[in-house]
Design an enzyme around this catalytic site. Structure first.
Site, PDB file in Angstrom:
ATOM      1  CE  LYS A  78     -69.723  27.049  57.216  1.00  0.00           C
ATOM      2  NZ  LYS A  78     -68.440  27.003  57.938  1.00  0.00           N
ATOM      3  CB  SER A 153     -67.595  23.191  58.614  1.00  0.00           C
ATOM      4  OG  SER A 153     -67.339  24.567  58.846  1.00  0.00           O
ATOM      5  CB  SER A 177     -64.422  25.740  58.605  1.00  0.00           C
ATOM      6  OG  SER A 177     -64.672  24.588  59.365  1.00  0.00           O
TER       7      SER A 177
END
Ligand code: GLN
Length: 480
Positions: A78, A153, A177
């Protein structure tokens, strides 16, 4: 078989058997990335670096050397995880040119296990969001249906695994997330116990809740990844010294005699009928296979979202104070004095949602409101934690839906913040309680959209979660 259709476990076997090389895999991944570019899942990719590393690993393997646990497998981080010499943008304009000066512990661990990092995934700015629409670099599309959001997210991290651009990715989870996007994209994602995985070198959102975890195409892959990631780190004082067991050890133990707790508070009217149906079918399956279903009570569950938005915003406001245009990231071109420099840099650098959280956080921390909001939220957090601890004393795991509905349309909730926040209603309580939870696909709705089931475990008992998840996955392979 197309190598990209394989799970990480299968592709490791193929690599170890000499059927395929890492260089071939990296090329296949990059071809796929090109073909599926419209998903916007990745913020950056490193073809040359990945190929050089694949070559080195292939040579080591050819020379008879034993490689690490992820020997030669392409993975994605990420974009809030530092990898030396690469951009770490948090999908924010503020950090669009920020280059990592060092490796996050999780990145280092993947490298030490001989994984090949091929890129960084798009995300909601500073991990604030549930749909990936808060990225400064544009939204990510859901690979299952490109008119829909992938969740957030860690939307890019889930989409890149679902679209077969790589074999596994890392996400971060403060309130859902990892699990929400995994559920929306039909992949497997775990938020480990708070303290299980080091956050050193991962850009902080809400430090008392943040955890890093893997997103994969199978339960076993996920356990293999967590084996590599877990463990105490002297660089992160919140990382726990709990011993790290082999998370694959109980995978095939079945569910006979396993007690599964079900709380009615997770099965509210908010659930779509198709999600409810899927969950009921899954619970029936567990029963038929020897598990016992017990009712548990989590009476304060519906307070968790309010607690979360107070605590996470308060911590975000403090954590994001370091972005001042002096030490990191963009600086406004013109300013009168230092206060004006801070003001303009922050005004120009942060997106709307991030500003909303900073304002909310500063509000709940300000004198006069601290007791009414922050302190009260901390007290309610204790109540929620105790309820989870008590509930988990009467069973081995809890099962709930991951989300009340499958992936929604792009743009559907962008003007309704409360509706967006409500997406996390079943995942947020887990972070508040600090326990581990995994999302696994448990069916599809009539439109073919994946439905996610959340399996929640006791503190530091990820191994039992994997056991319960793997039993289900193994007997539902044909549904995929
Ligand atoms: N959607 C939640 C939020 O916006 C959770 C985000 C996360 O887990 N990082 O705060």
């Amino acid at each position: 078989m197309d190598y990209l259709d394989m799970t990480l476990t299968e592709v490791l076997d193929a690599l170890n058997a000499g059927e395929v090389t890492s260089q071939t895999l990296v090329k296949l991944c990059f071809d796929k990335i090109k073909q599926t570019e419209e998903l916007n899942a990745l913020n950056s990719t490193y073809f040359d670096m990945a190929m050089a590393r694949a070559k080195e690993l292939d040579e080591r393997r050819a020379n008879g050397q034993k490689l690490g646990a992820l020997g030669g497998v392409p993975v994605v981080l990420k974009d809030n995880i530092n990898l030396i010499g690469t951009k770490t943008t948090c999908a924010s304009k503020f950090l669009q040119n920020f280059v990592s000066p060092y490796n996050a512990t999780v990145a280092q661990k993947l490298i030490d296990a001989d994984a090949i990092v091929i890129g960084k995934a798009n995300m909601d700015e500073f991990a604030m969001g549930s749909s990936n629409e808060n990225s400064a670099f544009g939204p990510v599309k859901n690979p299952v249906d490109t008119t829909r959001v992938p969740g957030g997210s860690s939307g890019g991290s889930a989409a890149t695994v679902a679209a077969k651009q790589c074999f596994a990715s890392l996400g971060t989870d403060t309130g859902g997330s990892i699990r929400e996007p995994s559920s929306f994209c039909g992949v497997v994602g775990i938020k480990p116990t708070y303290g299980r995985v080091s956050r050193y070198g991962v850009v902080a959102f809400a430090s008392s809740l943040d955890q890093v975890g893997p997103i994969t195409r199978s339960v076993k892959d996920n356990a293999l990844m967590l084996n590599v990631l877990a463990g105490q780190d002297p660089m992160d004082m919140t990382s726990s010294n709990q011993p790290v067991e082999d998370f694959t050890s109980k995978l095939d133990a079945g569910v006979k005699g396993i007690k599964i707790g079900v709380a009615k508070q997770f099965f509210t009217d908010a659930l779509s009928s198709e999600v409810r149906q899927s969950l009921e079918t899954a619970l029936d399956w567990y029963k038929q296979n020897g598990a016992e279903i017990v009712e548990v009570d989590l009476p304060s569950l519906d307070t968790a979202l309010a607690v979360y938005y107070i605590l996470s915003s308060a911590e975000a406001a403090s954590n994001l104070a370091r972005f001042d245009g002096v030490k990191y990231g963009v600086r406004a071109n013109q300013y009168d004095d230092v206060v004006d420099l801070y003001f303009k840099s922050r005004t120009q650098g942060f997106g709307k949602e991030v500003k909303r959280r900073i304002m909310l956080g500063n509000y709940v921390l300000s004198s006069g409101y601290y007791d009414a909001f922050y302190r009260k939220a901390k007290r309610v957090q204790k109540v929620i934690r105790n309820e989870f601890t008590n509930a988990l004393q009467n069973c081995d795991v809890l099962i709930s839906p991951t989300t009340a509905n499958p992936a929604f349309k792009l743009g559907e909730k962008t003007n309704d913040h409360v509706a967006m926040y409500l997406t996390d209603i079943f995942t947020v309580p887990i972070n508040i309680a600090g326990v581990p939870a995994l999302s696994i696909p448990c069916g599809k709705n009539s439109e073919g959209l994946p439905i996610g089931m959340q399996i929640i475990g006791k503190h530091f008992d990820e191994a039992t979660i994997y056991q319960v998840a793997n039993a289900f996955e193994q007997s539902h392979k044909e549904d995929k």
